[in-house]
Structures are given as C-alpha cells and as structure tokens.
Design a protein around this motif. Structure first.
Motif, PDB file in Angstrom:
ATOM      1  N   TYR A 145      -2.508  -4.550   3.724  1.00 46.53           N
ATOM      2  CA  TYR A 145      -1.256  -4.777   3.022  1.00 46.53           C
ATOM      3  C   TYR A 145      -0.149  -3.997   3.694  1.00 46.53           C
ATOM      4  O   TYR A 145      -0.390  -2.929   4.251  1.00 46.53           O
ATOM      5  CB  TYR A 145      -1.385  -4.343   1.558  1.00 46.53           C
ATOM      6  N   SER A 189       2.677  -1.411   4.188  1.00 49.98           N
ATOM      7  CA  SER A 189       2.979  -0.121   3.566  1.00 49.98           C
ATOM      8  C   SER A 189       4.329  -0.211   2.880  1.00 49.98           C
ATOM      9  O   SER A 189       5.213  -0.948   3.325  1.00 49.98           O
ATOM     10  CB  SER A 189       3.016   0.988   4.609  1.00 49.98           C
ATOM     11  N   ALA A 246       0.853  -1.190   0.000  1.00 47.99           N
ATOM     12  CA  ALA A 246       0.000   0.000   0.000  1.00 47.99           C
ATOM     13  C   ALA A 246       0.887   1.239   0.000  1.00 47.99           C
ATOM     14  O   ALA A 246       1.923   1.274   0.670  1.00 47.99           O
ATOM     15  CB  ALA A 246      -0.905  -0.003   1.221  1.00 47.99           C
ATOM     16  N   THR A 288      -3.423   3.562  -1.869  1.00 47.77           N
ATOM     17  CA  THR A 288      -3.660   2.716  -3.035  1.00 47.77           C
ATOM     18  C   THR A 288      -2.838   1.452  -2.891  1.00 47.77           C
ATOM     19  O   THR A 288      -1.687   1.498  -2.460  1.00 47.77           O
ATOM     20  CB  THR A 288      -3.274   3.447  -4.336  1.00 47.77           C
ATOM     21  N   VAL A 289      -3.435   0.326  -3.288  1.00 45.88           N
ATOM     22  CA  VAL A 289      -2.728  -0.948  -3.240  1.00 45.88           C
ATOM     23  C   VAL A 289      -2.153  -1.221  -4.618  1.00 45.88           C
ATOM     24  O   VAL A 289      -2.846  -1.132  -5.635  1.00 45.88           O
ATOM     25  CB  VAL A 289      -3.674  -2.096  -2.823  1.00 45.88           C
TER      26      VAL A 289
END
Length: 180
Positions: free
Chosen positions: A79, A81, A59, A63-64
């Motif tokens: 997720y 970072s 991430a 946004t992933v």
C-alpha cells in the motif's frame, strides 16, 4: 475419554465478560464511527495528494488503514505510505484512538470489579451504575435498585476513588451513543 466438542460451557464469568464487551461496544460505537470517518477522510486526502489509482488504503508506521468503501483488500499487497504532509493529522487521530482504547480498558476493568461476584439479578442491578441501566434487556431494565450503589459493590477506598474518577467518562460515552 473423547474430547469435548462444541462451544465451551457458559459460566457466569463468560456471561459477565460478554455483557461488558457488549456494553462497551455500544458505548464506544459513536467514537469508533468518528475515528473511521476521519480515516476515510484521510484516505481521500491521500488520494488527492498522491494519485494511487483508487487504492482506498494507506500504510502508516507498519499498519494499513483503509476506507470503509474498500471491501476486499488483499493482505499481501503493498500500500502507498501516507504522504508526509498528512503525518501530523494522523498522529492526532492515533492519539484519539489511544485515548479511547485506554478508556475502554479502564472502563472494562472497573465494570468487572463492580459486577464480578453478583449473586442474582437483583444484586447485578444494584451493582450496575445507573447510567448503564439502559443497556439491559427488556424486563431487566424495570428492576428497581434496592441498595445504594456504594453499598452493593465491593470496592475498597482506592477502587471507589478510581470509579468516581472514571464515572464522568462512562456517562459521556453512554450519552454520546444517544446523540450520535
């Protein structure tokens, strides 16, 4: 009266939009592959720095981003970072993406201005920039230009200057498709 079922009727505007979207998709495919490859490498570097047990995504700023090797990633999963040491590389990557997205939008608008309102196949061919003829299907490619491009399109002076400014980028993306 019963509501209409099924797909909406095809109009010239819908067909034109589909054509332009298809051309842009093909033109920018090499750039999109390049960006995805960079994200894949970023995922690998993230995994080297922070062992995230095979999570093929990270991430960054809400946004992933995921590797193409990551098939089904649950949407509700948290997720890792992106590691701080990779932020500058990610900013460079995102700057490229913004530039390509801006080009896509500008080229889309210009092609629509050039092609909108065509009367028939010959008029469409006359309005199509020469570098994009290769994107036409079969027999349409063989139709010769009968009127110079500048006469066929209905662009005012300002739009024609904008077209001249963006034409090198259209040519670059059209040629990059052949190279990559």
């Amino acid at each position: 009266m019963m509501p209409r079922r099924g797909p909406p009727p095809t109009t010239p505007e819908n067909a034109l939009s589909k054509f332009i979207d298809g051309v842009l998709g093909q033109m920018l495919a090499a750039e999109n592959r390049r960006l995805q490859t960079a994200i894949d490498k970023m995922v690998e570097r993230q995994e080297e720095i922070v062992s995230s047990n095979g999570v093929l995504a990270f991430a960054y700023k809400g946004t992933v981003y995921r590797s193409v090797r990551a098939f089904a990633i649950p949407q509700n999963k948290r997720y890792p970072s992106l590691h701080l040491s990779l932020w500058s590389d990610m900013e460079t990557l995102l700057a490229d993406k913004v530039y390509i997205d801006r080009d896509r939008q500008t080229i889309n608008q210009m092609l629509y201005k050039c092609l909108n309102g065509f009367k028939d196949t010959q008029d469409f061919r006359n309005r199509l920039p020469e570098v994009l003829v290769g994107y036409l299907d079969g027999p349409s490619r063989q139709i010769p230009r009968t009127v110079p491009f500048e006469e066929a399109v209905c662009l005012d002076e300002r739009d024609m200057k904008m077209y001249q400014r963006i034409l090198p980028r259209i040519e670059l993306y059209a040629v990059s498709r052949l190279i990559y």
